[in-house]
Design an enzyme around this catalytic site. Structure first.
Site, PDB file in Angstrom:
ATOM      1  N   THR A  15       1.358 -15.592 -10.052  1.00 35.44           N
ATOM      2  CA  THR A  15       0.197 -16.173 -10.083  1.00 35.44           C
ATOM      3  C   THR A  15      -0.848 -16.125  -8.824  1.00 35.44           C
ATOM      4  O   THR A  15      -0.240 -15.863  -7.744  1.00 35.44           O
ATOM      5  CB  THR A  15       0.553 -17.994  -9.973  1.00 35.44           C
ATOM      6  OG1 THR A  15       1.277 -18.264 -10.934  1.00 35.44           O
ATOM      7  CG2 THR A  15      -0.766 -18.893 -10.230  1.00 35.44           C
ATOM      8  N   HIS A  55      -5.934  -8.426   6.440  1.00 40.62           N
ATOM      9  CA  HIS A  55      -5.764  -8.849   7.774  1.00 40.62           C
ATOM     10  C   HIS A  55      -6.066  -7.728   8.952  1.00 40.62           C
ATOM     11  O   HIS A  55      -6.405  -8.021  10.072  1.00 40.62           O
ATOM     12  CB  HIS A  55      -4.454  -9.361   8.025  1.00 40.62           C
ATOM     13  CG  HIS A  55      -3.227  -8.198   8.662  1.00 40.62           C
ATOM     14  ND1 HIS A  55      -3.118  -7.859   9.673  1.00 40.62           N
ATOM     15  CD2 HIS A  55      -2.595  -7.648   7.470  1.00 40.62           C
ATOM     16  CE1 HIS A  55      -1.697  -6.819   9.614  1.00 40.62           C
ATOM     17  NE2 HIS A  55      -1.892  -6.841   8.347  1.00 40.62           N
ATOM     18  N   ASN A 102      -3.715   4.858  11.970  1.00 38.32           N
ATOM     19  CA  ASN A 102      -3.625   3.551  12.688  1.00 38.32           C
ATOM     20  C   ASN A 102      -3.407   3.690  14.222  1.00 38.32           C
ATOM     21  O   ASN A 102      -3.691   2.550  14.938  1.00 38.32           O
ATOM     22  CB  ASN A 102      -2.586   2.447  12.107  1.00 38.32           C
ATOM     23  CG  ASN A 102      -1.261   3.262  11.736  1.00 38.32           C
ATOM     24  OD1 ASN A 102      -1.190   4.279  10.941  1.00 38.32           O
ATOM     25  ND2 ASN A 102      -0.156   2.738  12.267  1.00 38.32           N
ATOM     26  N   CYS A 145       4.200  -1.907  14.632  1.00 41.14           N
ATOM     27  CA  CYS A 145       5.334  -1.569  13.558  1.00 41.14           C
ATOM     28  C   CYS A 145       6.502  -0.963  13.939  1.00 41.14           C
ATOM     29  O   CYS A 145       7.615  -1.183  13.740  1.00 41.14           O
ATOM     30  CB  CYS A 145       4.961  -0.807  12.292  1.00 41.14           C
ATOM     31  SG  CYS A 145       3.298  -1.236  11.537  1.00 41.14           S
ATOM     32  N   SER A 168      -6.263  -3.757   3.166  1.00 43.56           N
ATOM     33  CA  SER A 168      -5.386  -5.157   3.414  1.00 43.56           C
ATOM     34  C   SER A 168      -6.348  -5.987   4.219  1.00 43.56           C
ATOM     35  O   SER A 168      -7.276  -5.626   4.950  1.00 43.56           O
ATOM     36  CB  SER A 168      -4.446  -4.553   4.480  1.00 43.56           C
ATOM     37  OG  SER A 168      -3.665  -5.685   4.983  1.00 43.56           O
TER      38      SER A 168
END
Ligand SMILES: *Cc1c(COP(=O)(O)O)cnc(C)c1O
Length: 380
Positions: free
Chosen positions: A237, A201, A151, A325, A199
């Site tokens: 759920t 996004h 990344n 991050c 992922s």
């Protein structure tokens, strides 16, 4: 002020078509996929349709896809799931020094629980050495987890070869494919990948949705206890609207794959050549060839990356000094340290990651401002 966004490795804008497909499941189609009546069955159908779309992007069976809450959960689920399922068989894991924190910190947590972890080095380009990998394998090695693409510096690992080695020794191979999916070709069957994280996004779907691919027949323990959702492997759920969004984003990523990749490559290469032509004392971090199409990462000598970011922000430009991050931490990026950068050069790094809405004109604006800001900061 117009915002120019060059931080697609941090997150991406939700595509209009993705949002459109999601909205009915946040409004009138709010049934629980486990319910027996029509509205529940509709929600179930939407979830299974999305599962097919995700599977198609990476060429696996729909039954091999498990929806999660994010890429980080997928990484945790893969690594802890394999570790706990093999506790009595072996406790050794191999990974690399440049993994995302979702992998690195999970491995460190397992070390505190009695597992042993080998963190492979990478070369100047950010690529692992296959001989070092082979030498690290022990009788009790249960998992190899090496990211498909990084990344921060965009380096692409020899995933196919790593998978071959893993298979030769009968070791499960997981790859963090969050940055790779949609940007480079990932075919889990052809490449021999056992588990893969992705992922939403990072591929123009919303934040808070991810998926884990697990090849059928690989035993793993579940992280979240509760109901029988996701084939009894991940309770809770289903997040129907987000799952639908991820499915649509995967579909679009597959259909527009070549076009998207070529566009990113073109503007990224243009950016690199402009920076190298117009700004002295810069160095490109990572490999020139084995690199994600939309990634550029430069170190600017005698400039603080953070000062650069603040000045760019004042011009409406979004970029990153390393990894989103790790902002707020004062340590140099673990990835830049691992490829052998001095602290000074690591602090002078600027990551720009391009996306579908970026144009050459945007790059001109970016470079123009970089020339001015870098010149000014160096004089100060
Ligand atoms: C963003 C990212 C993750 C984490 O994904 P989230 O959905 O934000 O949890 C994991 N690995 C890599 C390589 C990433 O870029």
């Amino acid at each position: 002020m117009e915002i120019r966004y060059f931080d697609h490795a941090a997150t991406t804008k939700v595509k209009e078509e993705v949002l459109e497909e999601m909205l009915p499941y946040l409004r009138e189609k709010y049934g629980n996929p486990s319910s027996m009546y029509t509205m529940g069955r509709e929600a179930r159908k939407a979830v299974e349709e999305a599962r097919k779309r995700v599977a198609k992007l990476i060429n696996c069976k729909p039954s091999e896809i498990y929806f999660t809450s994010c890429g980080s959960e997928s990484d945790n689920m893969a690594i802890k799931g394999i570790a706990y399922a093999n506790f009595h068989r072996g406790r050794h894991i191999i990974t690399s020094k440049i993994e995302h924190p979702a992998v690195l910190h999970t491995c460190q947590e397992l070390e505190r629980k009695g597992f042993k972890v080998t963190y492979l080095n990478v070369d100047r380009d950010g690529i692992v050495d296959l001989n070092e990998l082979k030498n690290a394998i022990r009788n009790d090695t249960i998992l190899i987890s090496i990211m498909a693409a990084n990344n921060e510096i965009g380096s692409i690992q020899p995933i196919h070869e790593i998978a071959k080695i893993a298979r030769m020794y009968n070791i499960t191979f997981h790859t963090d494919g969050v940055q790779a999916c949609g940007n480079i070709l990932i075919d889990v069957q052809r490449m021999g990948i056992d588990m893969l994280s992705l992922s939403g996004h990072k591929i123009y779907a919303p934040k808070g949705i991810g998926a884990l691919y697990v090849r059928n027949g690989i035993p793993f323990e579940r992280l979240i206890e509760g109901g029988h959702q996701e084939n009894n492997r991940r309770a809770g759920t289903e997040n129907v609207a987000q799952i639908v969004g991820l499915g649509k984003a995967c579909d679009l990523a597959r259909i527009h794959f070549n076009q998207h990749k070529e566009h990113l490559q073109e503007i990224r290469n243009y950016y690199i050549s402009q920076v190298e032509e117009k700004i002295p004392d810069v160095s490109l971090n990572g490999s020139r060839e084995k690199r994600l199409p939309g990634n550029a990462n430069f170190s600017f000598q005698k400039v603080e990356g953070e000062a650069l970011l603040l000045n760019l922000d004042a011009k409406g430009i979004c970029a990153s000094a390393g990894s989103a991050c790790s902002t707020g931490s004062s340590k140099p990026s673990h990835v830049l340290s691992a490829i052998g950068l001095s602290d000074e050069l690591a602090y002078g790094a600027l990551r720009t990651t391009f996306g579908e809405e970026n144009t050459k004109k945007d790059i001109d604006y970016l470079v123009e401002n970089l020339v001015e800001i870098v010149g000014r900061l160096r004089k100060a």
